[in-house]
Design a protein around this motif. Sequence first.
Motif, PDB file in Angstrom:
ATOM      1  N   THR A 265       0.869  -1.165   0.000  1.00 22.13           N
ATOM      2  CA  THR A 265       0.000   0.000   0.000  1.00 22.13           C
ATOM      3  C   THR A 265       0.910   1.220   0.000  1.00 22.13           C
ATOM      4  O   THR A 265       1.752   1.377   0.888  1.00 22.13           O
ATOM      5  CB  THR A 265      -0.918   0.018   1.232  1.00 22.13           C
ATOM      6  OG1 THR A 265      -1.744  -1.138   1.194  1.00 22.13           O
ATOM      7  CG2 THR A 265      -1.783   1.271   1.252  1.00 22.13           C
ATOM      8  N   TYR A 266       0.758   2.044  -1.027  1.00 22.33           N
ATOM      9  CA  TYR A 266       1.545   3.273  -1.153  1.00 22.33           C
ATOM     10  C   TYR A 266       0.691   4.461  -0.745  1.00 22.33           C
ATOM     11  O   TYR A 266      -0.495   4.519  -1.073  1.00 22.33           O
ATOM     12  CB  TYR A 266       2.022   3.478  -2.594  1.00 22.33           C
ATOM     13  CG  TYR A 266       3.266   2.717  -2.935  1.00 22.33           C
ATOM     14  CD1 TYR A 266       4.525   3.297  -2.773  1.00 22.33           C
ATOM     15  CD2 TYR A 266       3.193   1.424  -3.416  1.00 22.33           C
ATOM     16  CE1 TYR A 266       5.673   2.597  -3.087  1.00 22.33           C
ATOM     17  CE2 TYR A 266       4.340   0.711  -3.736  1.00 22.33           C
ATOM     18  CZ  TYR A 266       5.571   1.306  -3.566  1.00 22.33           C
ATOM     19  OH  TYR A 266       6.708   0.611  -3.875  1.00 22.33           O
ATOM     20  N   THR A 267       1.316   5.416  -0.062  1.00 19.07           N
ATOM     21  CA  THR A 267       0.662   6.652   0.352  1.00 19.07           C
ATOM     22  C   THR A 267       1.480   7.826  -0.158  1.00 19.07           C
ATOM     23  O   THR A 267       2.711   7.832  -0.031  1.00 19.07           O
ATOM     24  CB  THR A 267       0.554   6.721   1.892  1.00 19.07           C
ATOM     25  OG1 THR A 267      -0.136   5.560   2.359  1.00 19.07           O
ATOM     26  CG2 THR A 267      -0.185   7.970   2.335  1.00 19.07           C
ATOM     27  N   LEU A 268       0.790   8.819  -0.721  1.00 24.11           N
ATOM     28  CA  LEU A 268       1.456  10.052  -1.140  1.00 24.11           C
ATOM     29  C   LEU A 268       1.691  10.898   0.107  1.00 24.11           C
ATOM     30  O   LEU A 268       0.742  11.341   0.752  1.00 24.11           O
ATOM     31  CB  LEU A 268       0.595  10.803  -2.163  1.00 24.11           C
ATOM     32  CG  LEU A 268       1.139  12.126  -2.678  1.00 24.11           C
ATOM     33  CD1 LEU A 268       2.499  11.964  -3.357  1.00 24.11           C
ATOM     34  CD2 LEU A 268       0.138  12.771  -3.633  1.00 24.11           C
ATOM     35  N   GLU A 269       2.962  11.096   0.450  1.00 24.48           N
ATOM     36  CA  GLU A 269       3.307  11.843   1.659  1.00 24.48           C
ATOM     37  C   GLU A 269       3.663  13.300   1.387  1.00 24.48           C
ATOM     38  O   GLU A 269       3.492  14.148   2.256  1.00 24.48           O
ATOM     39  CB  GLU A 269       4.465  11.162   2.392  1.00 24.48           C
ATOM     40  CG  GLU A 269       4.069   9.824   2.992  1.00 24.48           C
ATOM     41  CD  GLU A 269       5.117   9.265   3.916  1.00 24.48           C
ATOM     42  OE1 GLU A 269       6.299   9.654   3.833  1.00 24.48           O
ATOM     43  OE2 GLU A 269       4.759   8.410   4.746  1.00 24.48           O
TER      44      GLU A 269
ATOM     45  N   ARG B  56       5.274   6.524   0.072  1.00 21.11           N
ATOM     46  CA  ARG B  56       5.732   5.539   1.066  1.00 21.11           C
ATOM     47  C   ARG B  56       4.929   4.271   0.866  1.00 21.11           C
ATOM     48  O   ARG B  56       3.695   4.298   0.880  1.00 21.11           O
ATOM     49  CB  ARG B  56       5.518   6.100   2.464  1.00 21.11           C
ATOM     50  CG  ARG B  56       5.880   5.139   3.557  1.00 21.11           C
ATOM     51  CD  ARG B  56       7.185   5.529   4.174  1.00 21.11           C
ATOM     52  NE  ARG B  56       7.402   4.702   5.352  1.00 21.11           N
ATOM     53  CZ  ARG B  56       8.548   4.133   5.616  1.00 21.11           C
ATOM     54  NH1 ARG B  56       9.566   4.313   4.815  1.00 21.11           N
ATOM     55  NH2 ARG B  56       8.699   3.401   6.690  1.00 21.11           N
ATOM     56  N   GLY B  57       5.627   3.154   0.656  1.00 28.28           N
ATOM     57  CA  GLY B  57       4.982   1.862   0.478  1.00 28.28           C
ATOM     58  C   GLY B  57       5.234   0.962   1.679  1.00 28.28           C
ATOM     59  O   GLY B  57       6.333   0.977   2.242  1.00 28.28           O
ATOM     60  N   GLU B  58       4.209   0.188   2.053  1.00 25.16           N
ATOM     61  CA  GLU B  58       4.330  -0.678   3.229  1.00 25.16           C
ATOM     62  C   GLU B  58       3.670  -2.030   2.985  1.00 25.16           C
ATOM     63  O   GLU B  58       2.623  -2.104   2.344  1.00 25.16           O
ATOM     64  CB  GLU B  58       3.614  -0.051   4.441  1.00 25.16           C
ATOM     65  CG  GLU B  58       4.240   1.188   5.006  1.00 25.16           C
ATOM     66  CD  GLU B  58       5.431   0.910   5.896  1.00 25.16           C
ATOM     67  OE1 GLU B  58       5.598  -0.229   6.388  1.00 25.16           O
ATOM     68  OE2 GLU B  58       6.213   1.842   6.096  1.00 25.16           O
ATOM     69  N   ASN B  59       4.287  -3.077   3.516  1.00 20.65           N
ATOM     70  CA  ASN B  59       3.653  -4.372   3.690  1.00 20.65           C
ATOM     71  C   ASN B  59       4.346  -5.051   4.868  1.00 20.65           C
ATOM     72  O   ASN B  59       5.152  -4.420   5.563  1.00 20.65           O
ATOM     73  CB  ASN B  59       3.656  -5.214   2.400  1.00 20.65           C
ATOM     74  CG  ASN B  59       5.029  -5.683   1.967  1.00 20.65           C
ATOM     75  OD1 ASN B  59       6.002  -5.621   2.705  1.00 20.65           O
ATOM     76  ND2 ASN B  59       5.110  -6.149   0.733  1.00 20.65           N
ATOM     77  N   ASP B  60       4.057  -6.325   5.105  1.00 23.96           N
ATOM     78  CA  ASP B  60       4.616  -7.009   6.266  1.00 23.96           C
ATOM     79  C   ASP B  60       6.114  -7.273   6.159  1.00 23.96           C
ATOM     80  O   ASP B  60       6.790  -7.429   7.171  1.00 23.96           O
ATOM     81  CB  ASP B  60       3.901  -8.346   6.497  1.00 23.96           C
ATOM     82  CG  ASP B  60       2.469  -8.157   6.966  1.00 23.96           C
ATOM     83  OD1 ASP B  60       2.149  -7.072   7.478  1.00 23.96           O
ATOM     84  OD2 ASP B  60       1.679  -9.107   6.815  1.00 23.96           O
TER      85      ASP B  60
END
Length: 145
Positions: free
Chosen positions: A65-69, A79-83
């Motif tokens: 999941t990427y978020t525009l920061e 910013r991208g996140e996973n486990d």
Amino acid sequence: MTTVSRTFLVQPEPAVVIDYLKDFAHAEAWDPGTEKCTQESPGEIRVGTRWHNVSKIAGVTTELTYTLETLTPGRLVFRGENDSASTTDTITVQAKGGGSEITYDAVIEPKGAGKLGEPLLKLLFERIGTKTEKQMTEVLDGLPA
């Protein structure tokens, strides 16, 4: 932590580049690993907008999941996140000649056992960085002026 950076020139002016790249769904066109990227947040793209990204890297499918920061006339930060990892992609755009100079910095931070493979990740992501530069240049240079 693995860091990859590329600086290159494209024909469109910075406003056109930022307007296109702020929509991370366009990664399907310019990122060689992205297979699908869809906006999850409703409405116009702004700081806080999220995308679901499915990528295949070295034969392994991963979802982040990427978020525009950050969204400014000359800078985007996603910013991208996973486990298993987090990534920060910073795209800086400035006027150069009649077009734009882009600096693309990707910082990949494996989590848990993934940290053991960091030396190999650096080699892999350097290759991906070269392909990304080529694809992004082609896509951006093909945009209408």
